[in-house]
Design a protein around this motif. Structure first.
Motif, PDB file in Angstrom:
ATOM      1  N   THR A 169       0.889  -1.244  -0.090  1.00 37.25           N
ATOM      2  CA  THR A 169       0.036   0.106  -0.186  1.00 37.25           C
ATOM      3  C   THR A 169       0.839   1.503  -0.040  1.00 37.25           C
ATOM      4  O   THR A 169       0.420   2.341  -0.128  1.00 37.25           O
ATOM      5  CB  THR A 169      -0.873   0.295   1.119  1.00 37.25           C
ATOM      6  N   ALA A 170       2.031   1.189   0.440  1.00 36.15           N
ATOM      7  CA  ALA A 170       2.822   2.112   0.620  1.00 36.15           C
ATOM      8  C   ALA A 170       3.619   2.916  -0.674  1.00 36.15           C
ATOM      9  O   ALA A 170       3.827   4.113  -0.698  1.00 36.15           O
ATOM     10  CB  ALA A 170       4.177   1.863   1.483  1.00 36.15           C
ATOM     11  N   LEU A 199      -0.474   4.198   5.910  1.00 39.70           N
ATOM     12  CA  LEU A 199       0.597   4.230   5.004  1.00 39.70           C
ATOM     13  C   LEU A 199       0.218   4.405   3.614  1.00 39.70           C
ATOM     14  O   LEU A 199       0.598   5.121   2.858  1.00 39.70           O
ATOM     15  CB  LEU A 199       1.303   2.827   5.055  1.00 39.70           C
ATOM     16  N   GLY A 200      -1.170   3.643   3.228  1.00 38.75           N
ATOM     17  CA  GLY A 200      -1.740   4.088   1.914  1.00 38.75           C
ATOM     18  C   GLY A 200      -2.274   5.424   1.857  1.00 38.75           C
ATOM     19  O   GLY A 200      -2.104   5.836   0.725  1.00 38.75           O
ATOM     20  N   GLN A 221      -1.279   8.131   3.101  1.00 39.80           N
ATOM     21  CA  GLN A 221      -0.251   8.790   3.007  1.00 39.80           C
ATOM     22  C   GLN A 221       0.559   8.974   1.581  1.00 39.80           C
ATOM     23  O   GLN A 221       0.825   9.676   1.084  1.00 39.80           O
ATOM     24  CB  GLN A 221       0.927   8.752   4.254  1.00 39.80           C
ATOM     25  N   ALA A 222       0.575   7.680   1.148  1.00 40.12           N
ATOM     26  CA  ALA A 222       1.139   7.509  -0.295  1.00 40.12           C
ATOM     27  C   ALA A 222       0.611   8.080  -1.183  1.00 40.12           C
ATOM     28  O   ALA A 222       0.880   8.819  -2.080  1.00 40.12           O
ATOM     29  CB  ALA A 222       1.436   5.859  -0.355  1.00 40.12           C
ATOM     30  N   PHE A 223      -0.802   7.885  -1.360  1.00 46.24           N
ATOM     31  CA  PHE A 223      -1.709   8.616  -2.217  1.00 46.24           C
ATOM     32  C   PHE A 223      -1.744  10.052  -1.915  1.00 46.24           C
ATOM     33  O   PHE A 223      -1.625  10.795  -2.942  1.00 46.24           O
ATOM     34  CB  PHE A 223      -3.246   8.290  -1.928  1.00 46.24           C
TER      35      PHE A 223
END
Lengths: 304, 304
Positions: free
Chosen positions: A105-106, B230-231, B233-235
């Motif tokens: 997901t990161a 985590l995801g 933040q990544a997006f």
DNA sequence: TGCGGCTATGACGGACACGCATGGCTCGCA
DNA sequence: TGCGAGCCATGCGTGTCCGTCATAGCCGCA
């Protein structure tokens, strides 16, 4: 639990909630006798006493406490199923459900999703994180349309009926508190962490940890069971333990954690998994192509 | 779904897996007739066709696909329950199960857990993240011994039988891509983000987002449904959207995200919730005291 | 010591689940 | 184009299961 029904589970749940078979019977519209019998049948099927009987009501046994936790989830899920089936009646399609191990997901998953939704603007994707031993059965069971999984020990579960598409290799690193005695090194030998406290939770990752440490000659002491990477990082950064971290996640770690290469690191393979009948011409197949493009930018992949 | 049993669900699941009522009947040890009827009963109870019948087998309808996803989870959970009840037969106690909204895993929960396990070295704690509308019912249902919840809209669910202990206030901030047009500001007005794409997933947080944006005069367009931070933040970092982030999480965010105060920020309260009978003299009560100590270090709290 | 609260269990009747048999529809092949 | 095979739906009959009523036993309290 093959013959156990939701009726008995519901009664058991209500008995525990009210602490009384009679009260539960009244609340559910049965007689005390019927509920008593349902509990007795449950106990026979599960081969374990579930309730301690007192003159003034009942209390769950430890085994009963365990069942109670599961019963709550099962009953809640059954209700949601009914609601969602009703809501789905008018739909022409369902979202593509994608599952993946949390580490993708990161970076990888956001990039793949972006490419996919750009190519298919009307598509709806629902994402759910999980661990490989759960994800493959969920794929086969129809809950997921696609799953990104890894071959952490105990290796991939049986996957007849699944098409695996290799995305990339992913070695593990050591994640240490910044002030750790080994933090000044570039490469760490796993056996040097034998005396440390470990932070780990997922069954797949814990198995790999135990396996890798076994080869290095020790059994890791896992005192901190933590489910998510924010929590893992917080425990490591606060000095309460060390952990192993996949390379895919390293760019997303907080800066106060020391990440070090392992000598001879355990390495996993990362795969996109689809049900074999879905391997071509389906939304899941198109999403897999997007994943491959994101994992290997140097290969040109068409999303048709 | 009150009268639906696991037998019918299991049959439905096997029919979908094999794509044939006859094949499923053979695999399960029934006649085709019995399985056909079980499906018919399910369809009547759920008031929706679940299978499309063809000359050579069956395929699930969209509603059937929805049920299949839930059935997989329910059946799996039922199996695990039986296994764990058998394993729990010899135990004298079960772990304290703590649930919390994900934002407290980054800092507050690790600190509380540390204090708790220092005071009670033999204790075992299992932690599970969730959202408030799920956590309180799970507490009341017995799945959790303690839950850290917030009063995000729609506010706290009904919580008769629960003791709430206020831990702290927690205002929301705006999390923007570093190159966002408003990233150079110290304070942002929510209405200025009306035209942006949003990253959100959890029902509680999405509701607060919709509510806050409603007060600011617009409906947020949530194109990226992502479950973990985590995801998320990544997006956000990759420029695909903005989101709201609780103050509790701000110290744990990656450095390439711009975090800005909101003018008149939505603010939630954070509580430790216990079942009223567990409010004193139990492991859950001791853990609540540890949480209070971690949330308010200036107050001295005894863990007895 | 007697009474009330509560759970377990015997006996019984009705509902339910399943097997057997049969009908209807579709598909593939000669 | 017709026939046979495959497959699902449904009627009928039977045995099992589930719930009710009644009763027995245990515990706690006044």
């Amino acid at each position: 639990m093959a013959a156990v029904d939701l009726t008995a589970l519901r009664s058991f749940h209500e008995v525990c909630r009210l602490g009384s078979i009679s009260a539960a019977a009244q609340a559910l519209g049965y007689t005390q006798s019927a509920v008593s019998r349902q509990i007795a049948v449950l106990e026979a099927q599960l081969k374990s006493p579930l309730l301690r009987r007192h003159a003034r009501g009942v209390r769950p046994t430890p085994a009963g406490d365990v069942l109670l936790g599961h019963a709550a989830v099962i009953l809640s899920r059954a209700e949601r199923a009914a609601e969602e089936v009703a809501a789905a009646g008018g739909l022409q399609s369902v979202p593509l459900r994608v599952g993946a191990v949390p580490t993708v997901t990161a970076d990888l998953m956001p990039r793949a999703l972006t490419a996919y939704t750009a190519a298919f603007p009307q598509a709806r994707v629902v994402f759910a994180a999980g661990v490989t031993p759960q994800l493959l059965p969920r794929l086969l069971d129809g809950e997921l349309g696609l799953a990104v999984v890894t071959d952490y020990p105990p290796g991939l579960p049986p996957h007849d009926g699944v098409r695996l598409l290799h995305l990339r290799d992913d070695p593990l690193y050591a994640a240490l508190p910044a002030g750790h005695r080994l933090a000044g090194r570039d490469v760490v030998d796993l056996s040097e962490l034998a005396g440390d406290t470990w932070v780990e939770d997922y069954a797949g990752a814990a198995a790999m940890l135990v396996s890798a440490c076994g080869r290095a000659g020790f059994t890791p002491r896992i005192d901190i069971e933590c489910g998510g990477w924010l929590g893992k990082q917080a425990f490591v950064a606060a000095g309460f333990g060390v952990t192993l971290v996949p390379g895919l996640l390293v760019p997303a770690l907080r800066p106060d954690i020391a990440v070090r290469e392992l000598r001879d690191p355990p390495t996993r393979n990362v795969y996109a998994a689809l049900r074999t009948p879905d391997a071509t011409g389906t939304p899941a197949a198109a999403f897999a192509a997007a994943l491959l493009a994101a994992a290997r930018p140097e290969d040109h992949v068409d999303l048709a």
